[in-house]
Each structure stands twice: as C-alpha cells, then as structure tokens.
Design an enzyme around this catalytic site. Structure first.
Site, PDB file in Angstrom:
ATOM      1  CE  LYS A  35      -2.247   2.669   2.610  1.00  0.00           C
ATOM      2  NZ  LYS A  35      -1.789   4.168   2.436  1.00  0.00           N
ATOM      3  CD  GLU A  47      10.102   2.370  13.420  1.00  0.00           C
ATOM      4  OE1 GLU A  47       9.225   3.098  14.026  1.00  0.00           O
ATOM      5  OE2 GLU A  47      10.642   2.824  12.464  1.00  0.00           O
ATOM      6  CB  CYS A  88      11.806   5.956  13.245  1.00  0.00           C
ATOM      7  SG  CYS A  88      11.048   5.923  11.698  1.00  0.00           S
ATOM      8  CB  SER A 131       1.447   7.942  13.293  1.00  0.00           C
ATOM      9  OG  SER A 131       0.304   7.368  12.911  1.00  0.00           O
ATOM     10  NE  ARG A 132       1.503   4.951  21.757  1.00  0.00           N
ATOM     11  CZ  ARG A 132       2.216   5.143  22.823  1.00  0.00           C
ATOM     12  NH1 ARG A 132       3.074   6.135  22.804  1.00  0.00           N
ATOM     13  NH2 ARG A 132       1.846   4.494  24.005  1.00  0.00           N
TER      14      ARG A 132
END
Lengths: 509, 509
Positions: A184, A265, A302, A242-243
């Site tokens: 994606k 991650e 990150c 993102s979280r």
C-alpha cells in the site's frame, strides 16, 4: 517517463476504482499531476488473490532466483535515474543529496539480501540424523528448515519515500524470505511509488516470475489498508508510521478470524543521555552535534533524538546556552506533508503554553508553506515522569531537555520511559561507572544502544536492530532494518523420516 | 513428603487466599487430600512483583548459572522418586511407565537446555567491527546479542503433568532464556505440581538465586490466569491447552495496555494420509499401528491422529475392517478429568447421531468412571469439507476416516484443513509422485511432517518443531518443544560503538 496514476495489480496497470487524490508538493501546497486513485475493493481482492497464487511458486523458488529479483529491482531503480529523484523531491521536499543517499541505501539493502540468499548462510537448516540404537527410544531422522509465511502486506512510510516504501526494507526482506508482496503506497509520495513499482513490476516480468509476486495499491483512504490487512490471503503485515496508524492496523489484524503477525514500527523519542564528564568536557561540541542530529531531515526520522537528559549544574547551563546559540543558525525546513507540519506546529504551541515546560532554544523561524522551526524545551524530572503527553513523540525538530538533580533522578526518568528504538549515552571513561549503573534499565527500554554517537544514522547490516519494546515496535523480538528483518517472514518446519526424493533440496542427505 | 496444598510465592509457601478445591482421582471420582486454594489477587500480584525484581539479575546471570539451575531442578525432580510418580498416577490415571517416561523427558529437556547454555552455541552474537574507511559513510562498531524478555507466565497443561507443566518445556526454555517464571498449575494435578514446585523452589534456594525466579500459583478459577496474563510485570505467556482456553487468554493479552507475545498451543487433528501403494501393501500393519497411536494415553495427546485420509476402494475397505478388528481389542481408558471424559463422550454421541458420519470401528466399551472407548467414524469428503464441527479436535481416542474418490478430492480436503501441529504420510516409493503433488499444500498446513511414522511421539531435540499455523498455535513462527523453544523468550539488542568496559561479556573485543 510519464506517470499514469494507476495501481499495479500483478502484471497489469489500471486506474484505481476508488476516489481520486493528488500528490501535493509540500513546499508550495500545490497539486502535482497526474491524479491518483484509491484501489477499489475488487482491486484489493484481486491483488491479494494473485499473491495467494504466487505464494507457492515464490516460496519454492531457489535462493538464486530470489536474489536475481532483488538485484534486478535494484538495477531498475537505478535506471530510473534523475526522474525518480526529481519526483521524490517534489513530493517530499527532501533535498537531492538526501534522496540520492536514500536510494543508495534502498538498492544497498536489496543487494544485501540478495547476497545473503546467494551465500546460503542466512537460514541454516538443522539436521538430526536418525539414531536407531538410542535408548530408551530410537531417534527418528529430523530435519528443520524455514519456509516463507505467504503473502505480505507492506505499508509505505511517509518519511522514507524509498528506503521504507515500495521497495524498502520490509519489501526486500519479505521478497527475500519468499513471500509475495502487496504494497500500500503512502499517499504522500504516490508518484515516487509508481516509479518504483514500475521498476519492481518490470523485474518480475523480465525474470518470468508469477505476476502475483508484486502488486501496489494506492489508498489515501484508510479503507484500502484495512481491507488489505483483513484479507485472508495476507499472512503478515509490515508497517512503519504513526502510533495511531499502527494501533488501528493492529486492532484490525487482531479482529481477523485467523490472526497473523504484524510488525508495526510506531513511536520513539530516542533519549540522549549526557553523563557528567562528557558534559563538562565537550559542551560546545555536544550542542553542535546534537543540533545537527535533531534537525537532520527536519527531524523526520523514527530515530530523531527528542529527549535530552543531563545532570543539572553549571555545565548543563553552559550546554543549554550553547544549544540555544547553535540552534539559532538552523533554518526552518519544509516538512513532508501538511498534516505532519501542522501536528508539529500544534505540539510546539502546546509546549509553549504549557505550565510545566519552557522554551530553551529556537531555530530560525518558519516562513514558507509547511515549514517547521527547530525548538528545544526544558522541563523538570517530576513533570516529565508524571506527564503522558510530555513523553509522546513529536515528529519533527522539537525536543525536551530535562536537567536531573542526581543519578537517582536520571534513573527514575529512564525507568519511566516507554519502549524506544534507541537510547544514546554521551560519556567519557570517567562516566563508565555511572553508565554501568544506568545500563540495565536502558537495555530493557530499547532495541539499539549507542555510545558517543547520534541515533539518526541507521546502518543496514547484520548486527543492526531497528526495533524495541512497545510502542517502538509491536513485536519486540524483531528488527525492521538489517539482515535479521527476514526472520519476520519465515517459520520453522520439521521433516521426520522423509526420503530424499521428498525432502526439499537444502535438507537432502 | 506431605503435601500442604500451598502456593509458592518466591521463597515462601503459603495457603492460597482464594477458594478451596480438591485434587480428584479420575479413576474413582474421589477427592484426594489435601485441599488446594486458588491464589488471591494479592498473591498473584506479589508473585509477579517478585518476578519483576528477579528479572534483571536472572537475565544477567551467566549461562553456567542458568545451566546449574536447570540441572539442579532435574536432580531434585528425580530425587522426589516414587512419591512424584504415585501422586501423578492418582491425579491423572496415567500408568506408571508413561509417567516415568514423561519424567525422563522432562528431566532430559532441562538437561538439554543446560547443555545448550554451557556450550554457548545457542545464541550466537553478531559482530560487525567498525569500518572507519567505508564509503560513502564509515560503519560504526555494531554488536548484537539476544536478551531475555522478562517475567514469563506459564500455564500447566492437563495432559502432561510433568513435561508440559511446572517444570516442563515452556518453563525450561523460559528459565534458560533468562526469564523468571510465574507458573499457574493445572487444577487437574495440583499435588504433582506442588511436588515439582518444591523441587524448583529448593533449587533456586540452594543456588542462592533471587527468590522471584520462580513462583507457582493454583487457580481452579479462570480469574487467577486472567490476572496473571494481565499483570504489567509479565512479558510473555506460554500456554498449552484447549482452543477455548487459549482464545480466552489471547483476548485477555490483546486487551493489555502494552501487548506481549503469547504462545498458545491449542488445537490439531493431525491428519494421517495413507497413499495407495502403502495402503495396498500394508493394510493390516497400518491398521494395527494406527490403532496403537490413536489409543496411546487414551488419545490425550496434542498430536493424536484424529483424521485418516485414504483412497477409496477395496484396499480402503480392507483397512477399515482390519481397523475395526484391532480396535476391538483396545480397552477403554480413564481420562484425565471428568470434564475431558464428558467432552469426549459428548463428541462421540454427536458423531453417532450425525447424519453425515457413521461408526466404523469401536474399542471395548467403557466401564469405570471417566473412561473413554476408542471409536473411528467414517464420513465423506464433501461432508468433511463443509462441516466446521467435523473438523474440530476431539480430545480422546476418537477419529474420523474419509475415503477419497481420487487425488483431487484428497487435495481438496488438505486445502480445507485448518493449521495443524503434524501431518503424516504413509507411503511406499511408488507413492512418491502423489506425495509430491500433495506436499506443497501439506507444508502450508503444519509444523511437522512425517513419513511412515506416527505423530504421537515428539522427540525433544534441535530440529523438532511442535507448532504450526493457527489454530495449532497462536504464533506460527515458534515451537514449544525442542531447542528452538528458547527463541520465544529473547529479543535482539544492538550495541553501537560501545567500549569494552560497558559491553556484555559475550560481545567484548
């Protein structure tokens, strides 16, 4: 090479059946041509079904065949030349040198996995020959190897349009393991993704491999990703982002009838801990190097070091004033997307208006569209420990500094941390005793520990770990960078008393 | 040695604060003395907190120290002598020879992990020395090792009161990895569990290790286990048991604020596929051996072969009549618990009254308490493929046989299977071509494949895989038996540019 805005379904390219979206140049907030279209539900399904059909031939392909694909993809990416770099610059506002470096890393990791496959060293079979005379029971002949899990869904990341995207680390390791891919693409760089996808699709075709080995879908809407990770053909998921995005995908995966591994991650503030002697001896140099690391790539890594811990006192004050001075010379930079830039601005404003934080150092003010200015805020240990939001990652060149009264307070902060990708110690030999005291806690909090370096460079090799305890990653036992990343996409299987004729090649007598 | 019915909280033994429950002799449905008590919420919390405190010293213990603990536990278990075997016989109705064999396996796997630790071979560090001259960027010094995850919760299994219980495979591999243990004993053999726990607790004490390295709780109520896997100190879970039990624990683990790995070994019907030449040549022998495997331990093995696939025809009819004959000579056996016996009886009755299955072969009728009689039912491929419940595991000496019209139908059945621990092929050389056709599907469905054997013996070694795709296990990348089981309880960590003084011993220059 003219972009078409199409999705890649196996050997086909076709217009996505979903809503249209443009690529945006974040430096100008202007739309680039052409428009892209989300994949329709049918297209997602078709890509997954083709991957399912390709799963068996691809897992049974020889290591050399898999190596050839990875190498060919790398060659094809290089052959895109300036077209790729220029489009990526337009879509991400990242500078040319950075993108050329990232391309080298991307091609380098494809070649590293190819070399691993060719050497045959990476997944050693375990062979225990029969022991018919063993007491009290004879041992059967037992042979273990690793086999590919099956089709893998990979999500491109906004901040690495090449190295964590269509043919990035997740894709390279999954293909190397023998898993077909459904990628994606990230909607922040759909044209870059199309160019790389064309390189992969062409490599699959040139080598005569099953078309389902690779598909790439666009999906500006969450629907595409959600359908993808819910599809029964998909056997594992790789995600960097993102979280909130990672958590949403994890929930979706957990609601599958048959759960699968998901490697997300997500979030890390990458503490940098300056110990007393290093602080006293190198205040100016530390301030300079730290400012460089914090602002590298507009802080969009990150592993960006978002937290500084140091012992309070005159040396800390000097470091702070040095940092304030060097940060002034750091110009604001254009962020990857409007959303990222506004989230960074919101977080900075929130810190400016917070009672428990004060601004310590500022980069040059932002001027153009979607720019972020660097900023370092100061807070105290008690506030940091008690505040959830102060501990949250701010994606951008924004950091917190905490002066600690004593070692005990520094230790308390470390113990209060969530899981991290990295923790860095700045130290001189005289700091070793203190470092040894902190080390056990630090080991429990991160996947990579550094001494006297900066976490923003991640070397792609055999010993690298880019992972760590939750929420750094969703699976603490894994790394998404480096050779060990391949282990995420295989499982062990044992053959008992098999005749040679039926054993896979690598397990034969 | 008098049993006390107490729980083990670190170095202490104390009465559980929860409800009382007795151990039951399933052969007589009578209660054994003494009563046991569920752990209270405070006791669960205390055990987990002690484990948390022990986590750092235990993960930093030398491999030799960890080996010594495992060996000492093994010695202490052997020193329990007849007391252990007699109590286990009373609680499980398993025969003496089986329990002695299981004890040998239990002690053997403790010693295997100890030997792995002493050899140092098991977790090879990865070392990439600095390359300061590398272009375009120098390589830092990178060193990777594996470290323990932290406290592990292990659930004892009803069907292996020694080898999958307090000091069984999950416990041995977690301790070997450097993880403290909190065991939830299975309420079907609490006295056996107490005896083994006393052996472990004594070993921890003798070697002067932190008391939190081991605790054992009773919990006839689900509350204890649910609290245990929800506790923030617990970093991984090992479980062997029913699908419903495993699913409940997985849901509970997924609802944690910080998710952790859970390794649940749940459900498998272990298909046995008889190919034409083998069937034609060895009908009688196959029937005999199959009946032996099906009824071994009253069918109470995770690897019990609950499904037979064979080509329809005269040879199949002969096999069926041979099987009917040999099964008659198999006496009914007492099952482990009243619940297991009644579930087996219910499943058998359901098959007897089902329209899509008919009874093919029967063992001798049950007579005593909680006995199960062996039974093999016949169904057709279409019914099997379309029926969820026909595909479900029946825990006990009950199996389904499906005669397949042709290879295509056999293939269809294999493709319709859920994930399995094992799949077995019975074949002669002339069957190899057919086996090759089926093999890719079979590889995708199971963790261990056998030729001309029976799955009920699981060798504990380096090549073994006791795992497989969902629902055989919740994590397809793992095995719960054999050397690789240790990998479930460690994670990689990378040290970058560390001076020797701060590196762990095994990574020093």
């Amino acid at each position: 090479m003219t972009l078409t805005g199409e999705v890649f379904i196996g050997a086909a390219r076709q217009r996505g059946g979903g809503d249209a979206f443009p690529a945006i140049n974040p430096a100008s907030n202007t739309a680039l041509t052409p428009d892209f279209h989300d994949a329709s539900a049918e297209q997602v399904d078709r890509a997954c079904e083709l991957a399912r059909r390709a799963a068996r031939p691809w897992r049974d392909a020889t290591p050399v065949q898999r190596a050839e694909l990875l190498e060919r993809i790398g060659d094809n990416i290089m052959a895109l030349g300036e077209t790729l770099i220029q489009r990526a610059m337009q879509e991400t506002a990242l500078p040319q040198a950075r993108l050329e470096g990232e391309r080298a890393r991307t091609v380098g990791q494809l070649r590293m996995f190819a070399a691993m496959l060719r050497s045959g060293e990476w997944l050693q079979p375990v062979i225990e020959p029969a022991l018919p005379e063993r007491k009290p029971l004879p041992r059967p002949d037992l042979r273990q190897r690793q086999i590919a899990l099956g089709p893998v869904a990979v999500f491109g990341a906004s901040n690495f349009p090449l190295a964590f995207s269509v043919a990035g680390g997740d894709s390279a390791s999954a293909l190397a393991a023998g898993c077909p891919l459904v990628v994606k693409a990230h909607p922040a760089h759909p044209g870059t993704s199309e160019l790389v996808a064309s390189a992969v699709q062409a490599a699959v075709k040139t080598l005569g491999l099953p078309e389902g080995v690779f598909s790439m879908l666009h999906g500006a809407s969450h629907k595409v990703g959600e359908q993808l990770v819910s599809h029964p053909a998909i056997q594992a998921v790789g995600f960097t982002g993102s979280r909130a995005g990672g958590m949403a995908l994890i929930k979706r995966v957990q609601s599958r009838e048959i759960p699968i591994p998901i490697y997300a991650e997500m979030s890390s503030i990458n503490p940098l801990i300056i110990l007393p002697t290093a602080l006293a001896q190198h205040s100016a140099q530390l301030a300079q190097n730290y400012a460089d690391s914090l602002t590298l790539g507009v802080g969009q890594f990150c592993t960006n070091p978002g937290l500084i811990l140091l012992p309070a006192g005159e040396a800390a004050d000097l470091f702070a004033s040095n940092l304030a001075q060097v940060l002034q010379s750091k110009s604001a930079g254009t962020m990857l997307t409007k959303g990222i830039a506004s989230a960074c601005r919101d977080a900075t404003e929130r810190l400016d208006s917070a009672n428990d934080a004060e601004r310590l150092a500022s980069g040059a003010a932002a001027s153009g569209a979607n720019q972020a200015a660097a900023a370092v805020f100061k807070t105290d240990a008690a506030s940091f420990i008690s505040s959830r939001w102060l501990q949250q990652e701010i994606f951008g060149p924004v950091a917190l500094l905490v002066s600690c009264r004593d070692v005990a307070e520094m230790q308390q902060i470390v113990d209060s941390l969530e899981g991290q990708l990295t923790i860095t110690l700045q130290l001189e030999q005289q700091d070793n005793a203190l470092a040894s005291t902190l080390l056990p806690s630090i080991e429990e909090k991160a996947g990579r520990l550094l001494v006297n370096g900066y976490p923003t460079g991640v070397d792609v090799g055999h010993a690298m770990v880019h992972g760590g305890p939750w929420p750094a990653t969703s699976d603490v036992r894994t790394t998404s960078v480096g050779a060990s990343a391949i282990l995420r996409f295989v499982r062990p299987i044992c053959y008992q008393d098999f005749p040679d004729a039926l054993l896979p090649q690598e397990l034969r007598r």
